[in-house]
Design a protein around this motif. Sequence first.
Motif, PDB file in Angstrom:
ATOM      1  N   ARG A  30     147.537 -92.143 -20.459  1.00 48.19           N
ATOM      2  CA  ARG A  30     147.496 -91.609 -19.091  1.00 48.19           C
ATOM      3  C   ARG A  30     147.966 -90.161 -19.121  1.00 48.19           C
ATOM      4  N   THR A  39     153.559 -92.430 -11.019  1.00 53.29           N
ATOM      5  CA  THR A  39     153.592 -93.580 -11.925  1.00 53.29           C
ATOM      6  C   THR A  39     152.493 -94.562 -11.519  1.00 53.29           C
ATOM      7  N   PRO A  40     152.024 -95.378 -12.469  1.00 53.04           N
ATOM      8  CA  PRO A  40     150.960 -96.323 -12.145  1.00 53.04           C
ATOM      9  C   PRO A  40     151.425 -97.538 -11.360  1.00 53.04           C
ATOM     10  N   GLY A  41     152.708 -97.638 -11.100  1.00 51.34           N
ATOM     11  CA  GLY A  41     153.265 -98.758 -10.360  1.00 51.34           C
ATOM     12  C   GLY A  41     154.686 -98.449  -9.941  1.00 51.34           C
ATOM     13  N   GLY A  79     155.528 -99.598 -13.217  1.00 52.64           N
ATOM     14  CA  GLY A  79     155.045 -98.365 -13.823  1.00 52.64           C
ATOM     15  C   GLY A  79     156.097 -97.700 -14.679  1.00 52.64           C
ATOM     16  N   LEU A 109     153.439-101.714 -17.127  1.00 56.12           N
ATOM     17  CA  LEU A 109     152.009-101.449 -17.156  1.00 56.12           C
ATOM     18  C   LEU A 109     151.645-100.518 -18.306  1.00 56.12           C
ATOM     19  N   GLY A 112     152.940 -96.914 -19.110  1.00 56.17           N
ATOM     20  CA  GLY A 112     154.152 -96.849 -18.309  1.00 56.17           C
ATOM     21  C   GLY A 112     155.234 -96.062 -19.020  1.00 56.17           C
TER      22      GLY A 112
END
Length: 442
Positions: A30, A39-41, A79, A109, A112
């Motif tokens: 990423r 962040t992805p989560g 994340g 994730l 992360g």
Amino acid sequence: MGDRYASFANSDLGRTVVRRLGLPDPPRLRRHDPSAPLTPGPVLLGAASGGRLACPVRELLGRTGVDVSGAAEDGARYGALIFDATGIVDSAGLRALYDFFHPVARSVLGSGRVIVLGTAPEACGSPREATAQRALEGLVRSIGKEFGRGITAQLGYVAPGGEEALESTLRFLLSGRSAYVSGQVIRVGAGAVTAPADWARPLAGKVALITGAARGIGAATARVLARDGAEVIALDVPAAGDDLAGVANEVRGRALQLDLTAPDAPERLAAYLTGGVDVVVHNAGITRDKTLARMDAARWDSVLDVNLSSQERINDVLVERGLIGDGGRIVGVSSIAGIAGNRGQANYATSKAGVIGLVRSGAPVLADRGITINAVAPGFIETAMTARMPVLLREAGRRMNSMAQGGLPVDVAETVAWFASPGSGTVSGNVVRVCGQSLLGA
């Protein structure tokens, strides 16, 4: 030349083959996307009893719009995991790390982030506390090698009084900008910093000088600093004039043709920078490889002069004449060769280790003038130079790290941009490897 193996490994057929044969499995990393969240989560935030950073970190994350949870939930995916270890004062307290990370180790994730925050051992109040805080390095580096899937792990030693100065570093480490940085120890000092008015363009109104800017890492750095708002002065040797002009035109900056080894180079540079400069990136470098027994004096002298001595000369003239003043940023480009050494590169490794010495010795001196100095130490980066390496050496360089792939020039550039940010005013004396947590070196 691209990484054909990584492209194959990420295809439907490739994933099957890689898993069945137990081959290196390079994940899709990423990287920075201005339209993506930090962040992805959500972030799971934990702390040892008595920690001093959990509350400030929660407030900082609140300003970024990231969802923060203080307790793990069944089935939740995160994340990032952040743990405040500043409350650990002896080895028995290290159990808090296991209690936090063990239940959620499989809940992060892909791509992360894991961040542990502590107190630098030299700033601890007792030998037992210093021992426990030093132990954090082993945990972080192990997590970086265990979690996989592009997940990075970092340790931040935050000085008492550095709580509010942590935001720039947290933003960098949580974001896609730190895709190829893992297993690193970063020191954030005490003191107040001026946060950028716009975190998307933190260098707006700043002037940045980048040496060796015609191609590779230098060109990528010019693009990233320009993206972040800086007016870029791209410098390289006259022989690279066409490429240099192309980069300068692309970023709407200025091109400066100058051989930094010329006796009058510092004077000519000072005359050009009459308006001063806010950021200096020492990226210019060369290699002249031979084993030490076969190396002639010219190969030794040229590499040391370009890669190290020229940086010292430029820094001296800019600082002594006030051309880089309060709030200035100096960033050197070292290499993992300067940390681990490399066969056939004694001259190069010496010069790059010298850059580390320049950073470590210069930080306390320049602090009195409000100037920070740091360095990046790239590992295997996909450039025209590495594309010319023998295929077996090239593949070894790509796979011998926790990401199982080479980095990109932009990965180094993003780390330079973090050092250059106004929000990184208490980050100085650091050498951060951009190597995907290479197996080489410390």
